[in-house]
Write a protein that holds these residues in place. Structure first.
Motif, mmCIF file in Angstrom:
data_model
loop_
_atom_site.group_PDB
_atom_site.id
_atom_site.type_symbol
_atom_site.label_atom_id
_atom_site.label_comp_id
_atom_site.label_asym_id
_atom_site.label_seq_id
_atom_site.Cartn_x
_atom_site.Cartn_y
_atom_site.Cartn_z
ATOM 1 N N LYS A 17 0.818 -1.211 0.000
ATOM 2 C CA LYS A 17 0.000 0.000 0.000
ATOM 3 C C LYS A 17 0.853 1.262 0.000
ATOM 4 C CE LYS A 17 -3.900 2.169 2.297
ATOM 5 N NZ LYS A 17 -4.786 2.113 3.467
ATOM 6 N N ASP A 18 1.909 1.294 0.812
ATOM 7 C CA ASP A 18 2.738 2.493 0.862
ATOM 8 C C ASP A 18 3.403 2.780 -0.482
ATOM 9 O OD1 ASP A 18 4.410 0.236 1.213
ATOM 10 O OD2 ASP A 18 5.877 1.387 2.356
ATOM 11 N N LYS A 19 3.780 1.727 -1.196
ATOM 12 C CA LYS A 19 4.392 1.888 -2.516
ATOM 13 C C LYS A 19 3.349 2.377 -3.528
ATOM 14 C CE LYS A 19 8.038 0.481 -5.100
ATOM 15 N NZ LYS A 19 9.327 1.103 -5.060
ATOM 16 N N LEU A 20 2.132 1.892 -3.414
ATOM 17 C CA LEU A 20 1.048 2.341 -4.280
ATOM 18 C C LEU A 20 0.768 3.828 -4.049
ATOM 19 C CD1 LEU A 20 -1.244 1.726 -6.313
ATOM 20 C CD2 LEU A 20 -2.668 1.148 -4.323
ATOM 21 N N VAL A 21 0.683 4.229 -2.781
ATOM 22 C CA VAL A 21 0.430 5.632 -2.444
ATOM 23 C C VAL A 21 1.554 6.508 -3.002
ATOM 24 C CG1 VAL A 21 0.273 7.296 -0.544
ATOM 25 C CG2 VAL A 21 -0.985 5.132 -0.417
ATOM 26 N N GLU A 22 2.789 6.109 -2.787
ATOM 27 C CA GLU A 22 3.931 6.901 -3.259
ATOM 28 C C GLU A 22 3.939 7.011 -4.783
ATOM 29 O OE1 GLU A 22 7.255 9.324 -3.186
ATOM 30 O OE2 GLU A 22 5.832 8.810 -1.608
ATOM 31 N N THR A 23 3.692 5.913 -5.462
ATOM 32 C CA THR A 23 3.681 5.923 -6.924
ATOM 33 C C THR A 23 2.558 6.794 -7.457
ATOM 34 O OG1 THR A 23 4.671 3.721 -6.974
ATOM 35 C CG2 THR A 23 3.569 4.462 -8.985
ATOM 36 N N PHE A 24 1.377 6.706 -6.853
ATOM 37 C CA PHE A 24 0.259 7.553 -7.269
ATOM 38 C C PHE A 24 0.591 9.027 -7.030
ATOM 39 C CE2 PHE A 24 -3.743 9.794 -6.454
ATOM 40 C CZ PHE A 24 -4.385 9.570 -7.665
ATOM 41 N N CYS A 25 1.223 9.334 -5.901
ATOM 42 C CA CYS A 25 1.614 10.718 -5.609
ATOM 43 C C CYS A 25 2.607 11.232 -6.646
ATOM 44 C CB CYS A 25 2.223 10.823 -4.215
ATOM 45 S SG CYS A 25 1.014 10.745 -2.883
ATOM 46 N N LEU A 26 3.608 10.447 -6.968
ATOM 47 C CA LEU A 26 4.599 10.868 -7.964
ATOM 48 C C LEU A 26 3.960 11.071 -9.330
ATOM 49 C CD1 LEU A 26 7.574 8.583 -6.891
ATOM 50 C CD2 LEU A 26 7.353 11.061 -6.528
ATOM 51 N N TYR A 27 3.067 10.168 -9.699
ATOM 52 C CA TYR A 27 2.340 10.274 -10.962
ATOM 53 C C TYR A 27 1.529 11.574 -10.997
ATOM 54 C CZ TYR A 27 -1.246 9.225 -14.463
ATOM 55 O OH TYR A 27 -2.098 9.288 -15.537
ATOM 56 N N THR A 28 0.829 11.843 -9.904
ATOM 57 C CA THR A 28 -0.012 13.035 -9.813
ATOM 58 C C THR A 28 0.836 14.306 -9.784
ATOM 59 O OG1 THR A 28 -1.686 11.753 -8.634
ATOM 60 C CG2 THR A 28 -1.827 14.142 -8.451
ATOM 61 N N GLU A 29 1.950 14.278 -9.067
ATOM 62 C CA GLU A 29 2.823 15.449 -8.997
ATOM 63 C C GLU A 29 3.427 15.786 -10.354
ATOM 64 O OE1 GLU A 29 3.997 14.958 -4.291
ATOM 65 O OE2 GLU A 29 5.381 14.213 -5.819
ATOM 66 N N ASP A 30 3.751 14.773 -11.154
ATOM 67 C CA ASP A 30 4.243 15.031 -12.511
ATOM 68 C C ASP A 30 3.202 15.801 -13.308
ATOM 69 O OD1 ASP A 30 6.657 13.769 -12.084
ATOM 70 O OD2 ASP A 30 6.089 11.914 -13.113
ATOM 71 N N ASP A 31 1.963 15.356 -13.236
ATOM 72 C CA ASP A 31 0.870 16.014 -13.955
ATOM 73 C C ASP A 31 0.589 17.391 -13.360
ATOM 74 O OD1 ASP A 31 -1.242 15.921 -15.980
ATOM 75 O OD2 ASP A 31 -2.609 15.867 -14.261
ATOM 76 N N TYR A 32 0.667 17.494 -12.057
ATOM 77 C CA TYR A 32 0.406 18.747 -11.335
ATOM 78 C C TYR A 32 1.370 19.842 -11.783
ATOM 79 C CZ TYR A 32 -0.247 21.757 -7.208
ATOM 80 O OH TYR A 32 -0.494 22.804 -6.362
ATOM 81 N N TYR A 33 2.646 19.497 -11.956
ATOM 82 C CA TYR A 33 3.636 20.478 -12.382
ATOM 83 C C TYR A 33 3.279 21.019 -13.763
ATOM 84 C CZ TYR A 33 8.062 22.675 -13.523
ATOM 85 O OH TYR A 33 9.007 23.585 -13.895
ATOM 86 N N GLU A 34 2.889 20.156 -14.668
ATOM 87 C CA GLU A 34 2.495 20.595 -16.014
ATOM 88 C C GLU A 34 1.251 21.467 -15.945
ATOM 89 O OE1 GLU A 34 4.270 20.336 -18.833
ATOM 90 O OE2 GLU A 34 5.778 19.432 -17.524
ATOM 91 N N TRP A 35 0.321 21.093 -15.097
ATOM 92 C CA TRP A 35 -0.907 21.861 -14.899
ATOM 93 C C TRP A 35 -0.577 23.256 -14.362
ATOM 94 C CZ3 TRP A 35 -3.027 23.426 -10.143
ATOM 95 C CH2 TRP A 35 -4.335 23.922 -10.205
ATOM 96 N N LEU A 36 0.362 23.322 -13.406
ATOM 97 C CA LEU A 36 0.777 24.626 -12.860
ATOM 98 C C LEU A 36 1.380 25.510 -13.944
ATOM 99 C CD1 LEU A 36 2.448 23.902 -9.393
ATOM 100 C CD2 LEU A 36 0.426 25.289 -9.829
ATOM 101 N N LYS A 37 2.234 24.935 -14.777
ATOM 102 C CA LYS A 37 2.861 25.712 -15.851
ATOM 103 C C LYS A 37 1.810 26.236 -16.824
ATOM 104 C CE LYS A 37 6.011 23.056 -17.641
ATOM 105 N NZ LYS A 37 7.183 22.376 -18.204
ATOM 106 N N ASP A 38 0.843 25.393 -17.184
ATOM 107 C CA ASP A 38 -0.223 25.828 -18.096
ATOM 108 C C ASP A 38 -1.058 26.944 -17.478
ATOM 109 O OD1 ASP A 38 0.574 23.989 -20.001
ATOM 110 O OD2 ASP A 38 -0.984 22.525 -19.498
ATOM 111 N N ASN A 39 -1.398 26.790 -16.206
ATOM 112 C CA ASN A 39 -2.197 27.812 -15.528
ATOM 113 C C ASN A 39 -1.421 29.103 -15.336
ATOM 114 O OD1 ASN A 39 -5.054 27.053 -14.589
ATOM 115 N ND2 ASN A 39 -3.852 25.173 -14.409
ATOM 116 N N PHE A 40 -0.116 29.016 -15.113
ATOM 117 C CA PHE A 40 0.713 30.208 -14.998
ATOM 118 C C PHE A 40 0.662 31.003 -16.297
ATOM 119 C CE2 PHE A 40 4.659 32.517 -15.583
ATOM 120 C CZ PHE A 40 4.758 33.219 -14.402
#
Length: 75
Positions: free
Chosen positions: A28-51
């Motif tokens: 479970k901890d590995k799943l949570v971490e992997t999902f977080c990293l996946y989401t953070e990658d997308d989040y950074y792109e989303w931030l750049k687009d919104n900026f």
């Protein structure tokens, strides 16, 4: 960065509502971490687009920005 505890609670709720179970061979901890990293990658792109959008692709409309600030102050 995402709060791993909050994400874990979110996943727990979503899995419960979806009636899903994590396979036994996935920690479970590995799943949570992997999902977080996946989401953070997308989040950074989303931030750049919104900026770019918020600041007019290099030509900020300060009147519009002040209007947005007033809009959110009313919340």
């Amino acid at each position: 960065m995402l709060n791993r505890d909050v994400v874990e609670e979110f996943l727990d709720t979503e899995f419960e509502e979806g009636d899903w179970e994590i396979p036994a061979d996935i920690p479970k901890d590995k799943l949570v971490e992997t999902f977080c990293l996946y989401t953070e990658d997308d989040y950074y792109e989303w931030l750049k687009d919104n900026f770019k959008s918020f600041f007019g692709h290099g030509g900020p409309d300060w009147d519009w920005i002040k209007d947005r600030m007033s809009h959110y102050d009313q919340r």
